[in-house]
Design a protein around this motif. Sequence first.
Motif: not given
Length: 480
Positions: A274, A243-244, A218, A216, A246, A271-272, A300, A188
């Motif tokens: 943004d 997976e995530d 972001q 992750v 942003r 999965k996510n 999402e 992350e």
Amino acid sequence: MDANPEGLAFSIKLWPPSQTTRLLLVERMANNLSTPSIFTRKYGSLSKEEHYEKEPDGDGGSAVQLYAKECSQRAFVEAEEAEELLRPLKEPGNSYTKICFSNRSFGLGAARVAEPILASLKDQLKEVDLSDFIAGRSEGEALEVMAIFSEALEGCVLKSLDLSNNALGEKGVRAFGALLKSQSSLEELYLMNDGISEEAARAVCELIPSTEKLRVLQFHNNMTGDEGALAISEVVKQSPMLEDFRCSSTRIGSDGGVALSEALQTFTNLKNLDLRDNMFGVEAGVALSKALAKHADLTEAYLSYLNLEDEGAVAIANVLKESASALEVLEMAGNDITAEAAPALAACIAAKQLITKLNLADTELRDEGAIQISKALEDGDAQLKGVDLSSNFMRRAGARCLTRAVVHKPGLKLLNMNGNFISDEGIDEVKNIFNEFPNVLGSLDENDPEGEDDNESGEGEDEGDELESKLKNLEVHQED
């Protein structure tokens, strides 16, 4: 001070400060609020004269209030407090694996106290949160503090690293160079609100040796731009486990959007996602649709305010209809979408039986589009919790149809139809339908019963009712 009962985590909670810290705080606030720096350029400055005009008795109250507002009441940590606060980390045999210094501003003295303590924990630390930990410091001091922490933590095998809210820029990223260069197992990484420019993004790409385990990533609220997006795209390409992701509010346009979309095609675990509040446009929207086809486990999708227009929105809707069977959140607000895109959007929504949140606000679906979306929501969607079709030029017919479609959803928490052109009679009708669930219907205080001129909209109250009648038996097809 909070410590996990099992001694696995360590964080600082400090208030009120000691008298020594109070005096240092008042002096530092006066200097930092009046001295030009990267922080005052961002938040603004206040001269000493302005402060004393507002509070001639000079006890510091108004300055404290202002500083607390701008700095979220973060406490300043100096050497004396650091010695006391970090003492548990010096205990032999401690098993702390996580440190969180978020929202505490570390000075140079405190950093030097922390340096040997953190270095002694290199073999056991797994999670480090240094978000917002140098606020209010001069640029020179902030960069030196970052470098001290970086060198102290160099060599830790971290799973999670959060450097958000530090106005890093390229200088800040490179100040953390020693730490970043030693990370090959990160799962992350958070770099939100960090002033990540094109140069800073390139520095991130250059310094981190491996992101093969990254899940992750972001980058929210940075000034990355198209060129910076190219660097971020390289990081994404080297992150097969991601997976995530942003990357919202990062000033990315069409070229950067295409580059990111192509990078998202190189793996399949997302999965996510943004990407809100960027300037992708149609071309990047179509490129993004091709990337989304790769991610069957997407749950999402936050794709609002990307300037997708009908063509981009339809391309994405068509792809999501055939994939992402477990999609729970779909946000496509503010994309200049009209009723022309409604059939594709409706077909996509009808195919998503697990959807919990749908946001199509600030578009131009009008009654025609709203009725088609309503038909898609009628059957299934037992998990539905929120629907937002605010500011859609919707009138009585569309509002009535949408209300009837969702009113009996067992999990519904909010229906937002504010900012539309619903007549007074229509408002009464909607409220009557929600008579048993008044708290579920959102505010309608910004609704305009007069609406735009009927000649411009081409759709008055009578025309809307006629349209609803024509679409009454509409079937939303899920196949191409």
